[in-house]
Design a protein around this motif. Structure first.
Motif: not given
Length: 324
Positions: A157-180
């Motif tokens: 189980i992984v908790l990624i806490d407070g994604i709204d605090k990250a820079q915009i490119d963080f949330s843009r790139d994160l989905p790729l890691e969910f797939d691969e």
């Protein structure tokens, strides 16, 4: 482990665990339980939104606790759980690894100094330092996602806490890691590939918009503030074994908190107290003798220190104190 994972919300810590380990009860709604199980079954992240203090971050811990009790009963093992706190400076790479360039630079400097004094240094110590400098992996430190990827026996189980605090490119790139579910360490050439697909919980306070790719990849759930009946259940679980007068105090306190929420919600920029703050407020009341606590409740607008457990801005406090 081939058994399908299911979260029920029925496993709650004992009073001893609450006191000794700081593990607190978590009482999810039926809809939230269903959302968790859908995300687990479909192997997709669960994105939680809601007011601050509504219990978003506590869910991942509650799932890990239940899975430990349900699936690892009779062992000394804990269900693998990893916490990744996001800040404005967090990079996506930080979830996988950090490469300690400063440590490498300092050891290089030290090696040069030792090398110049080779005759006065123990040869074995010198050889060990040289070998460490040659081994680039010794300067690589795993992050929470890499640790989770390396779990072989169970879905971590992984908790990624407070994604709204990250820079915009963080949330843009994160989905790729969910797939691969694979990542390469460029400094060492290591390939990190998930042995078991993690159960990912992401919290978002709705302060900034998320990239569309994140929204598409996740199941979404808004955690509502509990109604009065559920709030009473939550408080009873958190503060068990109270006497009649203390239970009456809690009933009065909950009514007071609900009224405060309605008042502050009338202010356009108001931030009403969340579940966590109500729990903190009641905990503070229970530290007092019941009669004194009741007096504090009756005169709550004048109780500046006590109000600080519920209200987190001067503007909200003044609005509440002057409300008619």
């Amino acid at each position: 482990m081939n058994e399908p994972l299911e979260y029920t919300g029925k496993y709650q810590p004992t009073p001893a665990e609450i006191e000794q380990q700081g593990i607190y009860p978590y009482l999810p709604s039926g809809d939230l339980i269903e959302a968790v199980n859908l995300a687990i079954a479909q192997q997709r992240p669960l994105l939680l939104e809601g007011e601050a203090g509504c219990g978003k971050t506590g869910l991942a811990v509650a799932i890990a606790y239940e899975f430990t009790q349900k699936y690892l009963k009779g062992t000394t093992r804990q269900w693998p759980y990893f916490f990744w706190k996001i800040t404005s400076e967090t990079r996506l790479q930080d979830g996988f690894y950090r490469y300690n360039c400063i440590k490498l630079f300092r050891e290089n400097q030290l090696f040069e100094s030792l090398n110049s004094l080779e005759k006065s240094i123990d040869p074995l110590e010198l050889e060990q330092r040289i070998n460490r400098l040659k081994e680039s992996r010794s300067y690589r430190e795993w992050g929470p996602l890499a640790e989770a990827f390396q779990q072989e026996d169970y879905r971590p189980i992984v908790l990624i806490d407070g994604i709204d605090k990250a820079q915009i490119d963080f949330s843009r790139d994160l989905p790729l890691e969910f797939d691969e579910m694979v990542y390469k360490v460029k400094e060492t050439g290591e390939i990190i590939e998930a042995k078991n697909k993690p159960i990912i919980i992401i919290t978002h306070n709705n302060k900034t918009p998320l990239a569309d790719d994140v929204l598409r990849k996740c199941f979404y759930f808004y955690v509502e503030f509990p109604d009065e009946e559920r709030l009473e259940e939550i408080i009873q679980l958190r503060f068990p074994k109270l006497n009649r007068s203390q239970n009456q105090l809690i009933e009065n306190a909950i009514a007071c908190c609900l009224e405060m929420r309605e008042i502050i919600q009338e202010r356009p920029e108001g931030r009403p107290p969340g579940t966590g703050e109500v729990i903190e407020f009641i905990g503070a009341l229970l530290q007092k003798p019941v009669k004194q606590a009741q007096i504090s409740l009756e005169n709550l607008p004048e109780q500046i220190a006590l109000l600080g457990t519920l209200i987190k801005s001067k503007e909200d406090r003044v609005f509440y104190q002057n409300y008619e």
